[in-house]
Design a protein around this motif. Structure first.
Motif, mmCIF file in Angstrom:
data_model
loop_
_atom_site.group_PDB
_atom_site.id
_atom_site.type_symbol
_atom_site.label_atom_id
_atom_site.label_comp_id
_atom_site.label_asym_id
_atom_site.label_seq_id
_atom_site.Cartn_x
_atom_site.Cartn_y
_atom_site.Cartn_z
ATOM 1 N N MET A 1 0.847 -1.176 0.000
ATOM 2 C CA MET A 1 0.000 0.000 0.000
ATOM 3 C C MET A 1 0.888 1.232 0.000
ATOM 4 O O MET A 1 1.815 1.346 0.776
ATOM 5 C CB MET A 1 -0.902 -0.011 1.243
ATOM 6 N N SER A 2 0.576 2.125 -0.881
ATOM 7 C CA SER A 2 1.366 3.348 -0.953
ATOM 8 C C SER A 2 0.720 4.441 -0.106
ATOM 9 O O SER A 2 -0.481 4.444 0.126
ATOM 10 C CB SER A 2 1.485 3.813 -2.408
ATOM 11 N N TYR A 3 1.538 5.342 0.367
ATOM 12 C CA TYR A 3 1.075 6.456 1.181
ATOM 13 C C TYR A 3 1.253 7.730 0.382
ATOM 14 O O TYR A 3 2.109 7.820 -0.474
ATOM 15 C CB TYR A 3 1.871 6.553 2.489
ATOM 16 N N GLY A 4 0.456 8.710 0.684
ATOM 17 C CA GLY A 4 0.619 9.961 -0.017
ATOM 18 C C GLY A 4 -0.707 10.668 -0.214
ATOM 19 O O GLY A 4 -1.690 10.393 0.457
ATOM 20 N N VAL A 5 -0.715 11.541 -1.168
ATOM 21 C CA VAL A 5 -1.882 12.365 -1.454
ATOM 22 C C VAL A 5 -2.442 11.963 -2.810
ATOM 23 O O VAL A 5 -1.695 11.777 -3.766
ATOM 24 C CB VAL A 5 -1.491 13.861 -1.467
ATOM 25 N N GLU A 6 -3.739 11.791 -2.877
ATOM 26 C CA GLU A 6 -4.412 11.505 -4.133
ATOM 27 C C GLU A 6 -5.501 12.548 -4.323
ATOM 28 O O GLU A 6 -6.123 12.984 -3.363
ATOM 29 C CB GLU A 6 -5.062 10.124 -4.119
ATOM 30 N N ILE A 7 -5.730 12.925 -5.543
ATOM 31 C CA ILE A 7 -6.836 13.832 -5.861
ATOM 32 C C ILE A 7 -7.988 12.973 -6.362
ATOM 33 O O ILE A 7 -7.821 12.166 -7.276
ATOM 34 C CB ILE A 7 -6.421 14.869 -6.920
ATOM 35 N N LYS A 8 -9.145 13.127 -5.738
ATOM 36 C CA LYS A 8 -10.335 12.365 -6.102
ATOM 37 C C LYS A 8 -11.456 13.333 -6.413
ATOM 38 O O LYS A 8 -11.564 14.400 -5.815
ATOM 39 C CB LYS A 8 -10.779 11.457 -4.948
ATOM 40 N N LYS A 9 -12.312 12.958 -7.333
ATOM 41 C CA LYS A 9 -13.494 13.752 -7.649
ATOM 42 C C LYS A 9 -14.628 13.324 -6.724
ATOM 43 O O LYS A 9 -14.747 12.156 -6.373
ATOM 44 C CB LYS A 9 -13.902 13.563 -9.099
ATOM 45 N N VAL A 10 -15.448 14.300 -6.347
ATOM 46 C CA VAL A 10 -16.634 14.047 -5.548
ATOM 47 C C VAL A 10 -17.829 14.159 -6.484
ATOM 48 O O VAL A 10 -17.974 15.160 -7.186
ATOM 49 C CB VAL A 10 -16.749 15.081 -4.396
ATOM 50 N N ASP A 11 -18.686 13.124 -6.506
ATOM 51 C CA ASP A 11 -19.825 13.198 -7.417
ATOM 52 C C ASP A 11 -20.905 14.120 -6.855
ATOM 53 O O ASP A 11 -20.772 14.647 -5.747
ATOM 54 C CB ASP A 11 -20.357 11.796 -7.765
ATOM 55 N N ASN A 12 -21.994 14.294 -7.612
ATOM 56 C CA ASN A 12 -22.999 15.263 -7.199
ATOM 57 C C ASN A 12 -23.801 14.821 -5.973
ATOM 58 O O ASN A 12 -24.581 15.595 -5.436
ATOM 59 C CB ASN A 12 -23.945 15.599 -8.368
#
Length: 80
Positions: free
Chosen positions: A1-12
């Motif tokens: 498992m990698s650690y760090g920051v991910e950018i995710k989209k939030v749906d409506n």
């Protein structure tokens, strides 16, 4: 498992997809998480059953061996 920051989209409807490797490692057989709300931050913490066996040998009852459980209970709960 990698650690760090991910950018995710939030749906409506406000949903996000949690990373698969995190779900496999942290959630295992559960599908519940705690969501902790703080100012400007949401923390997602997996809900896990505690391992109570690690506390079994930590309680000192003041005896070396219990032969008769009922007798032990009587003496243990006896109010002076």
């Amino acid at each position: 498992m990698s650690y760090g920051v991910e950018i995710k989209k939030v749906d409506n409807q406000g949903r996000i997809i949690l990373p698969l490797d995190w779900r496999k490692e942290e959630l295992k057989d559960s599908n519940e998480v705690f969501i902790v709300r703080e100012k400007g931050v949401l923390k997602i913490i997996p809900k896990k059953k505690p391992d109570l066996t690690k506390y079994f040998d930590s309680v000192d009852l003041g005896v070396d061996f219990i032969e008769e459980w009922e007798e032990f209970e009587r003496e243990f709960y006896e109010i002076p």
